[in-house]
Design a protein around this motif. Structure first.
Motif, PDB file in Angstrom:
ATOM      1  N   UNK A  98       0.507  -1.438   0.007  1.00 42.56           N
ATOM      2  CA  UNK A  98      -0.267   0.369  -0.142  1.00 42.56           C
ATOM      3  C   UNK A  98       1.347   1.529   0.427  1.00 42.56           C
ATOM      4  N   UNK A  99       2.271   1.371   0.838  1.00 44.95           N
ATOM      5  CA  UNK A  99       2.947   1.968   0.685  1.00 44.95           C
ATOM      6  C   UNK A  99       3.786   2.508  -1.040  1.00 44.95           C
ATOM      7  N   UNK A 100       3.633   1.452  -0.866  1.00 43.01           N
ATOM      8  CA  UNK A 100       4.601   2.171  -2.769  1.00 43.01           C
ATOM      9  C   UNK A 100       3.766   2.527  -3.120  1.00 43.01           C
ATOM     10  N   UNK A 101       2.394   1.976  -3.767  1.00 46.12           N
ATOM     11  CA  UNK A 101       1.188   1.820  -4.764  1.00 46.12           C
ATOM     12  C   UNK A 101       1.027   0.941  -5.468  1.00 46.12           C
ATOM     13  N   UNK A 102       1.581  -0.100  -5.272  1.00 45.66           N
ATOM     14  CA  UNK A 102       0.959  -1.817  -5.759  1.00 45.66           C
ATOM     15  C   UNK A 102      -0.291  -1.837  -5.282  1.00 45.66           C
ATOM     16  N   UNK A 103      -0.287  -1.689  -4.343  1.00 47.24           N
ATOM     17  CA  UNK A 103      -2.474  -2.377  -3.722  1.00 47.24           C
ATOM     18  C   UNK A 103      -2.352  -1.017  -3.921  1.00 47.24           C
ATOM     19  N   UNK A 104      -3.462  -0.546  -4.624  1.00 45.88           N
ATOM     20  CA  UNK A 104      -4.361   1.109  -4.281  1.00 45.88           C
ATOM     21  C   UNK A 104      -5.583   0.978  -4.020  1.00 45.88           C
ATOM     22  N   UNK A 105      -6.549   1.516  -3.296  1.00 49.44           N
ATOM     23  CA  UNK A 105      -7.758   1.576  -2.917  1.00 49.44           C
ATOM     24  C   UNK A 105      -8.369   0.807  -2.042  1.00 49.44           C
ATOM     25  N   UNK A 106      -9.555   0.051  -2.249  1.00 44.92           N
ATOM     26  CA  UNK A 106     -10.534  -0.770  -1.477  1.00 44.92           C
ATOM     27  C   UNK A 106     -10.357  -2.354  -1.782  1.00 44.92           C
ATOM     28  N   UNK A 107      -9.947  -3.399  -0.975  1.00 43.18           N
ATOM     29  CA  UNK A 107     -10.177  -4.467  -1.568  1.00 43.18           C
ATOM     30  C   UNK A 107      -9.749  -5.184  -0.409  1.00 43.18           C
ATOM     31  N   UNK A 108     -10.579  -6.865  -0.458  1.00 46.01           N
ATOM     32  CA  UNK A 108     -10.621  -8.054   0.776  1.00 46.01           C
ATOM     33  C   UNK A 108      -9.108  -8.396   0.750  1.00 46.01           C
ATOM     34  N   UNK A 109      -8.952  -9.214  -0.430  1.00 47.17           N
ATOM     35  CA  UNK A 109      -7.312 -10.022  -0.874  1.00 47.17           C
ATOM     36  C   UNK A 109      -6.508  -9.263  -2.122  1.00 47.17           C
ATOM     37  N   UNK A 110      -5.376  -9.863  -1.689  1.00 47.01           N
ATOM     38  CA  UNK A 110      -4.454  -9.361  -2.399  1.00 47.01           C
ATOM     39  C   UNK A 110      -4.055 -10.657  -3.408  1.00 47.01           C
ATOM     40  N   UNK A 111      -3.632 -10.750  -4.483  1.00 46.61           N
ATOM     41  CA  UNK A 111      -2.948 -12.530  -5.081  1.00 46.61           C
ATOM     42  C   UNK A 111      -2.051 -11.979  -6.054  1.00 46.61           C
ATOM     43  N   UNK A 112      -0.868 -12.895  -5.764  1.00 47.37           N
ATOM     44  CA  UNK A 112       0.196 -12.418  -6.725  1.00 47.37           C
ATOM     45  C   UNK A 112       0.337 -12.775  -7.799  1.00 47.37           C
ATOM     46  N   UNK A 113      -0.152 -12.286  -9.026  1.00 43.35           N
ATOM     47  CA  UNK A 113       0.309 -13.267 -10.215  1.00 43.35           C
ATOM     48  C   UNK A 113       1.935 -13.427 -10.905  1.00 43.35           C
ATOM     49  N   UNK A 114       1.670 -13.861 -11.837  1.00 39.05           N
ATOM     50  CA  UNK A 114       2.898 -14.362 -12.754  1.00 39.05           C
ATOM     51  C   UNK A 114       3.737 -13.927 -13.679  1.00 39.05           C
TER      52      UNK A 114
END
Length: 168
Positions: A98-114
């Motif tokens: 969130x600090x590095x602006x990679x996960x923005x906005x509101x969401x429930x979960x984060x998924x890492x893609x390849x």
């Protein structure tokens, strides 16, 4: 502008407009309602979505499918972005994303893609990982920490029943 112009035209206690008091008043006869039509009648009210008899906007817009309000919203982050943003040996958490602006906005979960290449050894914490992302992180010498997702309603009910049984 002069100081005496500031309050010109502003009256604190203006008298209300008395309607239908003869032709000399300026609002006699039709009382400012015009001739005929809906708005001239007493008891007239218009629905907030009325658009002058045209097909209302909410009926013009196509409505398709089903939008589940209770579905979990998942935010996707690619492995390549992690490689570009973080230094070697960093522990990647949700707060750091969130600090590095990679996960923005509101969401429930984060998924890492390849998507992209990973050359740095990272410890990545997220709720979900694609198979290729997991392989790339472990191949680079990093580790994968799967976070516990929010509980589903059924799981919550089951936990409550277990707690009630334990108390009894």
């Amino acid at each position: 502008m002069n100081l005496n112009d500031v309050h010109r035209g502003i009256t604190k206690h203006r008298n209300r407009k008395r309607i239908g008091r003869g032709p000399g008043s300026g609002t006699g006869k039709t009382s400012g309602r015009g001739h005929k039509g809906h708005k001239s009648r007493s008891g007239y009210s218009r629905k907030p979505n009325f658009q002058g008899g045209a097909m209302p906007m909410f009926r013009r817009i196509p409505k398709r499918g089903f939008n589940n309000r209770f579905a979990t919203s998942v935010f996707a982050v690619n492995v390549g972005r992690l490689n570009d943003t973080f230094e070697d040996g960093t522990e990647v958490t949700l707060q750091l994303l969130a600090e590095k602006d990679l996960a923005k906005g509101t969401f429930d979960e984060v998924k890492i893609l390849g998507d992209g290449e990973l050359t740095k050894k990272l410890t990545v914490s997220a709720h979900r990982f694609s198979k290729s992302a997991e392989e790339k992180i472990t191949a680079a010498g990093g580790t994968v920490n799967k976070l516990v997702a929010r509980r589903a309603p059924e799981e919550r009910v089951a936990d409550l029943k277990k707690q009630a049984a334990a108390k009894a």
